[in-house]
Design a protein around this motif. Sequence first.
Motif, short mmCIF file in Angstrom:
data_model
loop_
_atom_site.label_atom_id
_atom_site.label_comp_id
_atom_site.label_asym_id
_atom_site.label_seq_id
_atom_site.Cartn_x
_atom_site.Cartn_y
_atom_site.Cartn_z
N GLU A 77 0.82 -0.80 0.28
CA GLU A 77 0.08 0.17 -0.07
C GLU A 77 0.94 1.45 -0.22
OE1 GLU A 77 -4.00 -1.06 1.91
OE2 GLU A 77 -2.78 0.32 3.36
N GLY A 78 2.15 1.12 0.45
CA GLY A 78 3.03 1.95 0.64
C GLY A 78 3.06 2.55 -0.66
N ILE A 79 4.23 1.11 -1.24
CA ILE A 79 4.61 1.56 -2.49
C ILE A 79 3.38 2.32 -3.37
CG2 ILE A 79 5.71 0.26 -4.39
CD1 ILE A 79 7.52 0.63 -2.13
N GLN A 80 2.53 2.13 -3.34
CA GLN A 80 1.22 2.68 -4.19
C GLN A 80 0.90 3.92 -3.49
OE1 GLN A 80 -0.10 0.83 -6.83
NE2 GLN A 80 -0.31 2.70 -7.46
N PHE A 81 0.48 4.30 -3.02
CA PHE A 81 1.03 5.55 -2.55
C PHE A 81 1.82 6.46 -2.78
CE2 PHE A 81 1.63 8.83 0.76
CZ PHE A 81 0.68 10.12 0.35
N ILE A 82 3.04 5.72 -3.12
CA ILE A 82 4.14 6.68 -3.62
C ILE A 82 3.78 6.88 -5.07
CG2 ILE A 82 6.87 6.97 -3.89
CD1 ILE A 82 6.61 7.09 -1.20
N ARG A 83 3.75 5.85 -5.75
CA ARG A 83 3.24 5.46 -7.11
C ARG A 83 2.23 6.96 -7.49
NH1 ARG A 83 3.69 -0.40 -7.71
NH2 ARG A 83 5.77 -1.19 -7.97
N THR A 84 0.71 6.99 -7.24
CA THR A 84 0.33 7.22 -6.81
C THR A 84 0.27 8.15 -6.83
OG1 THR A 84 -1.28 5.41 -6.16
CG2 THR A 84 -2.38 7.83 -6.45
N ILE A 85 1.34 8.82 -6.27
CA ILE A 85 1.10 11.32 -5.38
C ILE A 85 2.19 11.05 -5.96
CG2 ILE A 85 -0.29 10.84 -3.89
CD1 ILE A 85 2.47 11.09 -2.47
N GLY A 86 2.88 10.51 -6.61
CA GLY A 86 5.00 10.76 -7.10
C GLY A 86 5.96 11.12 -6.57
N ASP A 87 7.49 11.23 -6.94
CA ASP A 87 7.77 11.55 -5.60
C ASP A 87 8.15 13.21 -5.44
OD1 ASP A 87 9.15 9.05 -6.42
OD2 ASP A 87 10.67 9.18 -7.37
#
Length: 340
Positions: free
Chosen positions: A100-110
Motif C-alpha cells: 500500500e505504501g509503494i502504491q501511495f508513492i506511485r500514485t502521488i509521485g516523487d
Amino acid sequence: MTGIALIGAGRMAKVHVASIIAAGAKIATIYDPVAEASKLLAAQTNAKVCYSAAEAMNDPSAEAIIIATSSDTHIELLYEAVKAKKPVLCEKPLSANYQEGIQFIRTIGDDAAKKICVGFNRRFDRGHASVRNGVHAGHIGRLEQLTITSRDPYPPPLEYIPRSGGLFRDMMIHDFDMARSIIQQPIISVTAHGSSIVDPEIGKLGDIDTASVTMIAEDGALITILNSRHCAFGFDQRIEAFGAKGMLVSDNPRQSGYTTYTSEYPGTSAPILEFFMERYGPSYTAEIQTFIACSREGKDMPINAIDGMMAAYLAEASTASLKHKKTITLTGLDQEFTNV
C-alpha cells in the motif's frame, strides 16, 4: 504562528502537542475517531474540535497537518492530506501494508512524496546526529562497522502487539532509517534473527521481543542492529560507528552528571534515562521546528515519504529473513518478500 491540524488525540498526539508548543506553533484543529479524546485535548490546547479528518485538514486556520493516529489509519489519512494540499508530517509507518505504501508513492509521485515528512525523530537527536555528521565528514575514515542498539525499558501492552505490525516494522524501523542516514549507500543483504524470551505471550501473538539484524552495505561495511522490548537499567539507545581511523559513539544520556566515588561504589555514575520522552523529547521539538520551517519555505522534507518506504523495505526484508530463516538479497523496492 503556524496553525496545525492534529489528527489523533492519543499518546503520540500528546507528544506532538508538547513539541508544537515548544516550537512556537499552535494547535488549530483536532480530530480523533474517539470524540471525547478530541474534546479533552482541544480543551487543553484551545483548538477547534472537528468531526472528520477532512474537516480538520481543510480548515483555513490549519496551515499544516500532523498525523498521529494508529498505524493502520495512516495511508487513508495521507491521501486525504494530499487532497488538502498542505504540508504533512506523518508518524511512522506510512502504511501498515508495505505494498500500500509503494502504491501511495506511485500514485502521488516523487515530487509530492518529498513534501511529506515522516516522523523519524531520532535523526534529530544531538548525539546520533553528531555520529552521522562525523561519519559524513570523514572523521573516522572509511566506515567499517555500524552498531545500533535500541532497548525499551518494558514491553508494550499485549493488546498493542497484534496491530503494531511486528517488531521490525514498529520498533526497529527507526534504526533502519538511522542506518540509512549514516551509511548513505545501498544495502545489499539482510539477515535477521529473533525470539520471544522477554514475554512468551508476545510469541503466542505472532511477534518477537528480542532481535538482531545484520546488513551488508554495497562497499562491504557491516551494520548490526540490536533490539529488545525489555531493559532492566532504562532506555538503552546507543550508536557506535567504527572506521579505519577510529570510532564515534552516541551513548546513553544519564539522569544527571553525578558520580559516586566510594569503596563500595567506585566511580558509579547516575542511571540512564528511563522513558522515551526523557531521551528524545528535544529531538521531537527539533523535528517539529524543521517541519514547520520547510512548510513555510515550500522546501522538500529532509526525511520524506521515500525515506519512509526505504526503511519499511528493510523491515519487510528482515521479516522475510526471519520467517524463511535465510539471508535476503535486496533487489529493489518492488521486491516481493512473500515468495523469497
